[in-house]
Design a protein around this motif. Structure first.
Motif, PDB file in Angstrom:
ATOM      1  N   THR A  24      -1.206  12.146  -1.420  1.00  0.00           N
ATOM      2  CA  THR A  24      -0.398  11.466  -0.419  1.00  0.00           C
ATOM      3  C   THR A  24      -1.049  10.137  -0.045  1.00  0.00           C
ATOM      4  O   THR A  24      -2.145   9.833  -0.501  1.00  0.00           O
ATOM      5  N   LEU A  25      -0.390   9.367   0.786  1.00  0.00           N
ATOM      6  CA  LEU A  25      -0.973   8.113   1.255  1.00  0.00           C
ATOM      7  C   LEU A  25      -2.263   8.365   2.024  1.00  0.00           C
ATOM      8  O   LEU A  25      -3.206   7.575   1.932  1.00  0.00           O
ATOM      9  N   ARG A  40       0.018   1.681   1.006  1.00  0.00           N
ATOM     10  CA  ARG A  40       1.470   1.650   0.839  1.00  0.00           C
ATOM     11  C   ARG A  40       1.927   0.270   0.374  1.00  0.00           C
ATOM     12  O   ARG A  40       2.747   0.152  -0.534  1.00  0.00           O
ATOM     13  N   ASN A  41       1.385  -0.780   0.991  1.00  0.00           N
ATOM     14  CA  ASN A  41       1.777  -2.139   0.613  1.00  0.00           C
ATOM     15  C   ASN A  41       1.405  -2.455  -0.828  1.00  0.00           C
ATOM     16  O   ASN A  41       2.185  -3.071  -1.558  1.00  0.00           O
ATOM     17  N   ILE A  42       0.232  -2.047  -1.255  1.00  0.00           N
ATOM     18  CA  ILE A  42      -0.180  -2.274  -2.642  1.00  0.00           C
ATOM     19  C   ILE A  42       0.729  -1.515  -3.588  1.00  0.00           C
ATOM     20  O   ILE A  42       1.163  -2.050  -4.617  1.00  0.00           O
ATOM     21  N   GLY A  49       5.651   3.013  -5.972  1.00  0.00           N
ATOM     22  CA  GLY A  49       6.132   3.816  -4.852  1.00  0.00           C
ATOM     23  C   GLY A  49       6.450   5.248  -5.205  1.00  0.00           C
ATOM     24  O   GLY A  49       6.487   6.114  -4.341  1.00  0.00           O
ATOM     25  N   ASN A  50       6.633   5.543  -6.468  1.00  0.00           N
ATOM     26  CA  ASN A  50       6.973   6.905  -6.889  1.00  0.00           C
ATOM     27  C   ASN A  50       5.786   7.638  -7.498  1.00  0.00           C
ATOM     28  O   ASN A  50       5.948   8.708  -8.063  1.00  0.00           O
ATOM     29  N   ARG A  54       5.264  12.086  -1.063  1.00  0.00           N
ATOM     30  CA  ARG A  54       5.613  11.547   0.247  1.00  0.00           C
ATOM     31  C   ARG A  54       5.495  12.588   1.356  1.00  0.00           C
ATOM     32  O   ARG A  54       5.366  12.240   2.504  1.00  0.00           O
ATOM     33  N   ARG A  55       5.552  13.837   1.013  1.00  0.00           N
ATOM     34  CA  ARG A  55       5.524  14.890   2.035  1.00  0.00           C
ATOM     35  C   ARG A  55       4.281  15.739   1.890  1.00  0.00           C
ATOM     36  O   ARG A  55       3.792  15.971   0.803  1.00  0.00           O
TER      37      ARG A  55
END
Length: 81
Positions: A24-25, A40-42, A49-50, A54-55
């Motif tokens: 996760t992030l 997240r920005n990178i 992004g995929n 995310r959860r």
């Protein structure tokens, strides 16, 4: 991109490849030493992004939160019971 941003991007790339996207992030932020927003920005800038989850379903289940599959119909009495 600065050298530090490139280092973080490489670490994100490496971790997402090593874990097959099962991170996760928060995991990425802990691994890189950067904030979750930076990671997240990178990822969004590079089109990754995929590549991460995310959860966090495992931690929610351990915390006692009931998990409902998205395809299952629920009524209010079942949710607030």
């Amino acid at each position: 991109m600065s050298i530090q941003t490139q280092r973080i991007a490489y670490q994100i790339w490496w971790m997402t490849r090593a874990t097959a996207g099962d991170c996760t992030l928060t995991d990425l932020a802990e691994f890189t030493g950067a904030s979750a927003n930076t990671c997240r920005n990178i990822c969004m800038h590079r089109g990754w992004g995929n590549r991460y989850r995310r959860r966090v379903t495992d931690r929610r289940q351990r915390a006692g939160v009931r998990h409902y599959p998205s395809d299952r119909a629920r009524d209010l009495t079942e949710i607030f019971a």
